[in-house]
Design a protein around this motif. Structure first.
Motif, PDB file in Angstrom:
ATOM      1  N   ALA A   1       0.788  -1.082  -0.054  1.00 33.64           N
ATOM      2  CA  ALA A   1       0.120   0.042  -0.052  1.00 33.64           C
ATOM      3  C   ALA A   1       0.779   1.182   0.070  1.00 33.64           C
ATOM      4  O   ALA A   1       0.533   2.215  -0.717  1.00 33.64           O
ATOM      5  N   GLN A   2       1.923   1.320   0.643  1.00 29.11           N
ATOM      6  CA  GLN A   2       2.786   2.536   0.882  1.00 29.11           C
ATOM      7  C   GLN A   2       3.443   2.816  -0.682  1.00 29.11           C
ATOM      8  O   GLN A   2       3.783   4.034  -0.915  1.00 29.11           O
ATOM      9  N   ASN A   3       3.534   1.899  -1.445  1.00 34.94           N
ATOM     10  CA  ASN A   3       3.976   2.395  -2.788  1.00 34.94           C
ATOM     11  C   ASN A   3       3.056   3.379  -3.508  1.00 34.94           C
ATOM     12  O   ASN A   3       3.573   4.047  -3.907  1.00 34.94           O
ATOM     13  N   MET A   4       1.806   2.992  -3.415  1.00 32.38           N
ATOM     14  CA  MET A   4       0.873   4.203  -3.901  1.00 32.38           C
ATOM     15  C   MET A   4       0.872   5.437  -3.221  1.00 32.38           C
ATOM     16  O   MET A   4       0.760   6.403  -3.797  1.00 32.38           O
ATOM     17  N   LEU A   5       1.201   5.376  -1.829  1.00 26.43           N
ATOM     18  CA  LEU A   5       1.141   6.628  -1.189  1.00 26.43           C
ATOM     19  C   LEU A   5       2.529   7.296  -1.762  1.00 26.43           C
ATOM     20  O   LEU A   5       2.470   8.511  -1.923  1.00 26.43           O
ATOM     21  N   CYS A   6       3.440   6.609  -1.961  1.00 30.81           N
ATOM     22  CA  CYS A   6       4.692   7.562  -2.265  1.00 30.81           C
ATOM     23  C   CYS A   6       4.564   8.145  -3.542  1.00 30.81           C
ATOM     24  O   CYS A   6       4.636   9.097  -3.712  1.00 30.81           O
ATOM     25  N   MET A   7       3.860   7.412  -4.811  1.00 33.72           N
ATOM     26  CA  MET A   7       3.626   7.812  -5.887  1.00 33.72           C
ATOM     27  C   MET A   7       2.450   9.002  -5.798  1.00 33.72           C
ATOM     28  O   MET A   7       2.618  10.137  -6.541  1.00 33.72           O
TER      29      MET A   7
END
Length: 308
Positions: free
Chosen positions: A30-36
């Motif tokens: 989930a944090q990957n999408m947050l980073c983007m």
């Protein structure tokens, strides 16, 4: 009773594999999408992010997944090297599970459609959120999942609430000038060192990685530092896409530093199979392997891709 060396090897293999596998895909965690999303709020807009992410991560991630077991095996070889009963146990478990059920076929088909739309969504002007909601709706309508199943996923609701707060907080910090002020201050210091952006990139990435010792979990780290560090990278003239991706990759990889560095780490340590001092020892070992594999192999691959 499994000996400590074998446990260390198994723990190391699983923990390192989870970090590299989540860094392999944009939808791996989930944090990957947050980073983007945070990168986009700072002006780093990546067209077809799923494809760009996978192209950038595939080679170093796969290399890491293949090299890590071998490296850990050499550094800390397990005493148990042959598991003769494993194939028999696996076969018995498969027989107990039986053939693939209808709901499982539906789940696989839904995931295939969802991932396909995530990959091609940019060219079709379909957002990743809309695709995710479509996939969930299909599973609910066809009865693969029930609403009670969704409500029972407390961790998912917790992540949803925290991500909304973190994204809003990071945006406001940028709007109010806190992040730009911090990034300019650090950039001025780095500029005084009279080094190129490559060295500045190495310094910033290393600080971002190892400062995770002071954070419990990855989401809090992202909310507190990702926008600031990305802004520092941009001020130092590091290519935007490269900066955003490397910070996101590091966010996945430093999840193995300690027993509190990520949700997965807490679960593995909580199982009680490995001592606390071994967790920290393993964290340092994994950090060295990560920085070496991703730093050397990744740098060459990203140059080939034209990210810098």
């Amino acid at each position: 009773m499994v000996n400590s060396d074998s446990l260390f090897f198994i723990y190391g293999w699983i923990r390192k594999s989870s970090g590299s596998s989540t860094a392999l895909f944009l939808t791996g965690d989930a944090q990957n999408m947050l980073c983007m999303k945070l990168a986009e709020s700072l002006g780093v807009k990546i067209k077809s992010p799923w494809v760009v992410w996978f192209k950038a991560s595939c080679f170093p991630a796969l290399a890491s997944l293949m090299l890590t077991p071998f490296i850990i095996y050499k550094i800390c070889p397990p005493e148990t090297k042959h598991t003769i009963d494993a194939p028999i146990l696996a076969k018995n478990k498969l027989e107990q599970m039986g053939p693939v059920k209808q709901n499982e076929w539906i789940m696989m088909g839904t995931m295939l459609v969802t991932v396909t739309l995530w990959i091609s969504g940019g060219s079709l002007s379909i957002s990743t959120v809309a695709v995710a909601m479509m996939g969930l709706s299909i599973l609910l309508i066809l009865g693969v999942l029930s609403w009670d199943d969704c409500l029972s996923e407390k961790t998912a609701w917790d992540i949803l609430a925290w991500f909304a707060l973190l994204l809003g907080m990071a945006t406001q910090l940028t709007v109010l000038g806190v992040v730009p002020l911090l990034s300019k201050s650090v950039a001025s210091f780095l500029k005084s060192l009279s080094v190129g952006w490559h060295v500045q990139l190495l310094i910033l990435q290393s600080i971002y990685f190892f400062i995770h010792y002071f954070f419990a979990g990855q989401a809090t780290h992202i909310g507190a530092l990702y926008p600031a560090f990305l802004s520092m990278h941009l001020t130092a003239k590091v290519p935007g896409t490269l900066s955003a991706l490397l910070l996101a990759f590091n966010t996945d990889l430093f999840g193995a530093l300690t027993h509190y560095s990520s949700g997965q780490a807490a679960i593995y340590y909580g199982a009680g199979y490995i001592k606390l001092q071994d967790v920290f020892k393993f964290g340092v070992l994994m950090a060295v392997i990560n920085l070496t594999v991703w730093g050397l192999i990744g740098a060459l691959w990203w140059k080939i891709l034209g990210l810098y």
